[in-house]
Design a protein around this motif. Structure first.
Motif, PDB file in Angstrom:
ATOM      1  N   TYR A 197       0.834  -1.206   0.000  1.00 29.33           N
ATOM      2  CA  TYR A 197       0.000   0.000   0.000  1.00 29.33           C
ATOM      3  C   TYR A 197       0.867   1.255   0.000  1.00 29.33           C
ATOM      4  O   TYR A 197       0.615   2.196  -0.771  1.00 29.33           O
ATOM      5  CB  TYR A 197      -0.932   0.017   1.216  1.00 29.33           C
ATOM      6  CG  TYR A 197      -1.561   1.363   1.424  1.00 29.33           C
ATOM      7  CD1 TYR A 197      -2.648   1.772   0.666  1.00 29.33           C
ATOM      8  CD2 TYR A 197      -1.017   2.268   2.349  1.00 29.33           C
ATOM      9  CE1 TYR A 197      -3.193   3.040   0.811  1.00 29.33           C
ATOM     10  CE2 TYR A 197      -1.558   3.534   2.503  1.00 29.33           C
ATOM     11  CZ  TYR A 197      -2.642   3.912   1.737  1.00 29.33           C
ATOM     12  OH  TYR A 197      -3.182   5.172   1.876  1.00 29.33           O
ATOM     13  N   LEU A 198       1.887   1.288   0.844  1.00 30.61           N
ATOM     14  CA  LEU A 198       2.740   2.473   0.953  1.00 30.61           C
ATOM     15  C   LEU A 198       3.468   2.749  -0.360  1.00 30.61           C
ATOM     16  O   LEU A 198       3.582   3.908  -0.776  1.00 30.61           O
ATOM     17  CB  LEU A 198       3.743   2.292   2.095  1.00 30.61           C
ATOM     18  CG  LEU A 198       3.141   2.263   3.512  1.00 30.61           C
ATOM     19  CD1 LEU A 198       4.190   1.855   4.529  1.00 30.61           C
ATOM     20  CD2 LEU A 198       2.525   3.612   3.871  1.00 30.61           C
ATOM     21  N   ARG A 199       3.945   1.699  -1.021  1.00 31.05           N
ATOM     22  CA  ARG A 199       4.599   1.889  -2.318  1.00 31.05           C
ATOM     23  C   ARG A 199       3.624   2.461  -3.337  1.00 31.05           C
ATOM     24  O   ARG A 199       3.941   3.406  -4.063  1.00 31.05           O
ATOM     25  CB  ARG A 199       5.149   0.552  -2.830  1.00 31.05           C
ATOM     26  CG  ARG A 199       6.418   0.079  -2.158  1.00 31.05           C
ATOM     27  CD  ARG A 199       7.068  -1.042  -2.963  1.00 31.05           C
ATOM     28  NE  ARG A 199       6.170  -2.182  -3.137  1.00 31.05           N
ATOM     29  CZ  ARG A 199       6.086  -3.196  -2.304  1.00 31.05           C
ATOM     30  NH1 ARG A 199       6.815  -3.209  -1.184  1.00 31.05           N
ATOM     31  NH2 ARG A 199       5.268  -4.207  -2.546  1.00 31.05           N
ATOM     32  N   ALA A 200       2.432   1.887  -3.391  1.00 34.88           N
ATOM     33  CA  ALA A 200       1.436   2.347  -4.364  1.00 34.88           C
ATOM     34  C   ALA A 200       0.994   3.781  -4.088  1.00 34.88           C
ATOM     35  O   ALA A 200       0.728   4.549  -5.014  1.00 34.88           O
ATOM     36  CB  ALA A 200       0.236   1.412  -4.354  1.00 34.88           C
ATOM     37  N   ALA A 201       0.926   4.132  -2.806  1.00 33.36           N
ATOM     38  CA  ALA A 201       0.476   5.464  -2.410  1.00 33.36           C
ATOM     39  C   ALA A 201       1.603   6.486  -2.452  1.00 33.36           C
ATOM     40  O   ALA A 201       1.357   7.691  -2.314  1.00 33.36           O
ATOM     41  CB  ALA A 201      -0.127   5.417  -1.008  1.00 33.36           C
ATOM     42  N   GLY A 202       2.848   6.023  -2.622  1.00 34.34           N
ATOM     43  CA  GLY A 202       3.984   6.935  -2.636  1.00 34.34           C
ATOM     44  C   GLY A 202       4.264   7.549  -1.281  1.00 34.34           C
ATOM     45  O   GLY A 202       4.723   8.690  -1.190  1.00 34.34           O
ATOM     46  N   TYR A 240      -5.275  -4.790  -7.392  1.00 37.43           N
ATOM     47  CA  TYR A 240      -6.308  -3.889  -6.868  1.00 37.43           C
ATOM     48  C   TYR A 240      -5.729  -2.495  -6.622  1.00 37.43           C
ATOM     49  O   TYR A 240      -6.329  -1.479  -7.000  1.00 37.43           O
ATOM     50  CB  TYR A 240      -6.880  -4.469  -5.577  1.00 37.43           C
ATOM     51  CG  TYR A 240      -7.696  -3.505  -4.752  1.00 37.43           C
ATOM     52  CD1 TYR A 240      -9.050  -3.293  -5.003  1.00 37.43           C
ATOM     53  CD2 TYR A 240      -7.101  -2.782  -3.707  1.00 37.43           C
ATOM     54  CE1 TYR A 240      -9.790  -2.402  -4.251  1.00 37.43           C
ATOM     55  CE2 TYR A 240      -7.833  -1.886  -2.946  1.00 37.43           C
ATOM     56  CZ  TYR A 240      -9.176  -1.694  -3.217  1.00 37.43           C
ATOM     57  OH  TYR A 240      -9.901  -0.802  -2.465  1.00 37.43           O
ATOM     58  N   LEU A 241      -4.542  -2.433  -6.000  1.00 38.11           N
ATOM     59  CA  LEU A 241      -3.909  -1.147  -5.711  1.00 38.11           C
ATOM     60  C   LEU A 241      -3.599  -0.384  -6.996  1.00 38.11           C
ATOM     61  O   LEU A 241      -3.789   0.833  -7.072  1.00 38.11           O
ATOM     62  CB  LEU A 241      -2.630  -1.361  -4.915  1.00 38.11           C
ATOM     63  CG  LEU A 241      -2.790  -1.817  -3.461  1.00 38.11           C
ATOM     64  CD1 LEU A 241      -1.431  -2.160  -2.871  1.00 38.11           C
ATOM     65  CD2 LEU A 241      -3.487  -0.751  -2.624  1.00 38.11           C
ATOM     66  N   THR A 242      -3.117  -1.085  -8.005  1.00 43.69           N
ATOM     67  CA  THR A 242      -2.808  -0.440  -9.282  1.00 43.69           C
ATOM     68  C   THR A 242      -4.046   0.236  -9.853  1.00 43.69           C
ATOM     69  O   THR A 242      -3.996   1.390 -10.303  1.00 43.69           O
ATOM     70  CB  THR A 242      -2.268  -1.470 -10.282  1.00 43.69           C
ATOM     71  OG1 THR A 242      -1.039  -2.009  -9.778  1.00 43.69           O
ATOM     72  CG2 THR A 242      -2.022  -0.833 -11.638  1.00 43.69           C
ATOM     73  N   GLY A 249      -8.868   7.077  -8.152  1.00 43.40           N
ATOM     74  CA  GLY A 249     -10.034   6.992  -7.272  1.00 43.40           C
ATOM     75  C   GLY A 249      -9.712   6.820  -5.810  1.00 43.40           C
ATOM     76  O   GLY A 249     -10.593   6.575  -5.020  1.00 43.40           O
ATOM     77  N   ALA A 250      -8.429   6.945  -5.432  1.00 43.87           N
ATOM     78  CA  ALA A 250      -8.076   6.711  -4.038  1.00 43.87           C
ATOM     79  C   ALA A 250      -7.309   7.908  -3.468  1.00 43.87           C
ATOM     80  O   ALA A 250      -6.406   8.446  -4.091  1.00 43.87           O
ATOM     81  CB  ALA A 250      -7.209   5.441  -3.924  1.00 43.87           C
TER      82      ALA A 250
END
Length: 252
Positions: A197-202, A240-242, A249-250
């Motif tokens: 999650y942290l990687r995807a969210a930067g 899902y994260l991608t 949308g997040a």
């Protein structure tokens, strides 16, 4: 085609179940506290509930409330279904409700037993946690500089639309009692999900694994909420994260 009532039909799971059933040609009634013409609080029951259930062949019970009252809601729904002669009651539950002594799980298990004892043909599907739930939990935890996670706990998140697909299939069939559990495609440590999650969210955050105490924690740590033998889900948490982030949308 049949008439199917979906409780919680505007919610996270219920709206996808509703869409699939309508695509398959069924008449679908959506029951929720704020959706007309069947705006009903199941905890209160009453004539509005009887009107919603009257003439339905099948009821798919997706409604739930974090504020409590699920058992009372189920009793009211079951009573109305029996009065209306509903032939099939379908309930969505959670993997591990009989193994993990967590308060919400105990409530889900109690509702399962009400459904089983209803005298109506029934189907109960247990699924692991939705990607959406894991995402919301991690997003909340990541608001602080340090992300505290329960040590030595794994999870097996599953795509909500895939659960909806399975639930809709079951609703269109004959009652089967306990259906086979449905789990996501991967069993992963909770900290690996958090780092994804942290990687995807930067986001840069320290992840700290915290040992906890209690029977519920011990059961989660032992994997009581997992279904590795039923890892039938397809979409992974990373996929899902991608979609969530690339689609814009997040909130990060």
């Amino acid at each position: 085609m049949s008439t199917i009532l979906v409780t919680g039909g505007s919610g996270t799971l219920g709206r996808h179940v509703t869409d699939r059933l309508r695509t398959d040609g069924h008449e679908v009634r959506v029951l929720s506290r704020h959706t007309r013409p069947y705006a009903v609080d199941l905890r209160e029951g009453g004539s509005g509930l009887d009107r919603a259930v009257d003439g339905a062949d099948t009821v798919v019970h997706c409604a739930t409330s974090a504020r409590g009252g699920d058992e009372k809601a189920a009793r009211n729904l079951i009573a109305a279904a029996r009065r209306a002669g509903v032939g099939h009651l379908v309930y969505i539950s959670i993997v591990g409700v009989d193994r993990v002594p967590y308060p919400y799980y105990r409530t889900k298990l109690a509702v399962e037993r009400l459904v089983e004892d209803s005298g109506t043909g029934f189907t109960v599907l247990r699924a692991t946690q939705f990607h959406d739930l894991v995402f919301r939990v991690l997003r909340g935890l990541a608001k602080s500089p340090v992300v505290p996670l329960p040590a030595r706990v794994k999870d097996q998140p599953v795509e909500v639309t895939e659960v909806a697909e399975r639930l809709a299939q079951l609703a269109q069939g004959t009652p089967v009692g306990r259906a086979e559990d449905m789990g996501g495609p991967e069993v992963r440590t909770f900290d690996s999900l958090a780092r994804a999650y942290l990687r995807a969210a930067g986001r840069r955050r320290a992840v700290v694994k915290v040992p906890l105490r209690g029977a519920a924690y011990d059961a989660f740590r032992a994997g009581g909420h997992l279904a590795p033998q039923h890892a039938v889900g397809i979409r992974t948490f990373d996929e899902y994260l991608t979609t969530r982030f690339d689609g814009g949308g997040a909130r990060r």
